[in-house]
Design a protein around this motif. Structure first.
Motif, PDB file in Angstrom:
ATOM      1  N   SER A 111       0.863  -1.177   0.000  1.00  0.00           N
ATOM      2  CA  SER A 111       0.000   0.000   0.000  1.00  0.00           C
ATOM      3  C   SER A 111       0.898   1.225   0.000  1.00  0.00           C
ATOM      4  O   SER A 111       1.976   1.219   0.585  1.00  0.00           O
ATOM      5  N   MET A 112       0.441   2.267  -0.690  1.00  0.00           N
ATOM      6  CA  MET A 112       1.242   3.469  -0.818  1.00  0.00           C
ATOM      7  C   MET A 112       0.361   4.688  -0.534  1.00  0.00           C
ATOM      8  O   MET A 112      -0.248   5.256  -1.440  1.00  0.00           O
ATOM      9  N   PRO A 113       0.291   5.079   0.749  1.00  0.00           N
ATOM     10  CA  PRO A 113      -0.560   6.209   1.100  1.00  0.00           C
ATOM     11  C   PRO A 113      -0.067   7.543   0.535  1.00  0.00           C
ATOM     12  O   PRO A 113      -0.851   8.473   0.381  1.00  0.00           O
ATOM     13  N   SER A 114       1.216   7.619   0.222  1.00  0.00           N
ATOM     14  CA  SER A 114       1.751   8.835  -0.397  1.00  0.00           C
ATOM     15  C   SER A 114       2.946   8.449  -1.252  1.00  0.00           C
ATOM     16  O   SER A 114       3.427   7.313  -1.193  1.00  0.00           O
TER      17      SER A 114
ATOM     18  N   GLN B  94       5.852   7.233   1.111  1.00  0.00           N
ATOM     19  CA  GLN B  94       5.642   6.224   2.140  1.00  0.00           C
ATOM     20  C   GLN B  94       4.909   5.032   1.541  1.00  0.00           C
ATOM     21  O   GLN B  94       3.944   5.191   0.791  1.00  0.00           O
ATOM     22  N   ALA B  95       5.399   3.843   1.868  1.00  0.00           N
ATOM     23  CA  ALA B  95       4.735   2.614   1.417  1.00  0.00           C
ATOM     24  C   ALA B  95       4.977   1.539   2.463  1.00  0.00           C
ATOM     25  O   ALA B  95       5.926   1.609   3.243  1.00  0.00           O
ATOM     26  N   SER B  96       4.102   0.552   2.472  1.00  0.00           N
ATOM     27  CA  SER B  96       4.290  -0.577   3.383  1.00  0.00           C
ATOM     28  C   SER B  96       3.894  -1.859   2.660  1.00  0.00           C
ATOM     29  O   SER B  96       3.070  -1.850   1.747  1.00  0.00           O
TER      30      SER B  96
ATOM     31  N   THR C 261       2.484  -5.756   3.336  1.00  0.00           N
ATOM     32  CA  THR C 261       1.810  -6.624   4.287  1.00  0.00           C
ATOM     33  C   THR C 261       1.750  -8.030   3.712  1.00  0.00           C
ATOM     34  O   THR C 261       1.412  -8.215   2.548  1.00  0.00           O
TER      35      THR C 261
END
Length: 105
Positions: free
Chosen positions: A87-90, A93-95, A97
């Motif tokens: 997921s990449m909220p911006s 920033q990414a994470s 899972t």
């Protein structure tokens, strides 16, 4: 002299970018080998289930992470019934899972 703390043991001897990838591969190898152990699989059975040969399972078990790509490890997790999602909220920033989706037999 003040103590210096590092993000991982790899950060002591490698550049940050390389060290971070190595640390991720080590974590993935630990996860995969622990899942194989949890299932009680032999290396031969694990190789069949993962679609690789037995020597690759041995290399993974012996933490020869330099022989694996992160992509190959994600494929093994897929075969074990896990899915990887990013997921990449911006843009800065990414994470990632990793979630179990089914019990692989």
């Amino acid at each position: 002299m003040a103590l210096k703390f590092y993000e991982s043991p790899f950060h002591v001897t490698h550049e940050a970018e390389t060290a971070s990838k190595m640390a991720m591969k080590m974590d993935l190898s630990i996860m995969i080998t622990n899942l194989i152990k949890e299932k009680g699989w032999t290396q031969k059975k694990a190789a069949e289930k993962l679609g690789i040969n037995q020597s690759r399972v041995s290399e993974l078990k012996n933490a020869k992470i330099e022989l694996f790509t992160i992509d190959a490890m994600f494929d093994m997790l897929d075969a074990l019934g896990f899915r990887t999602k990013m997921s990449m909220p911006s843009m800065h920033q990414a994470s990632i899972t990793i979630t179990e989706t089914e019990r692989a037999a």
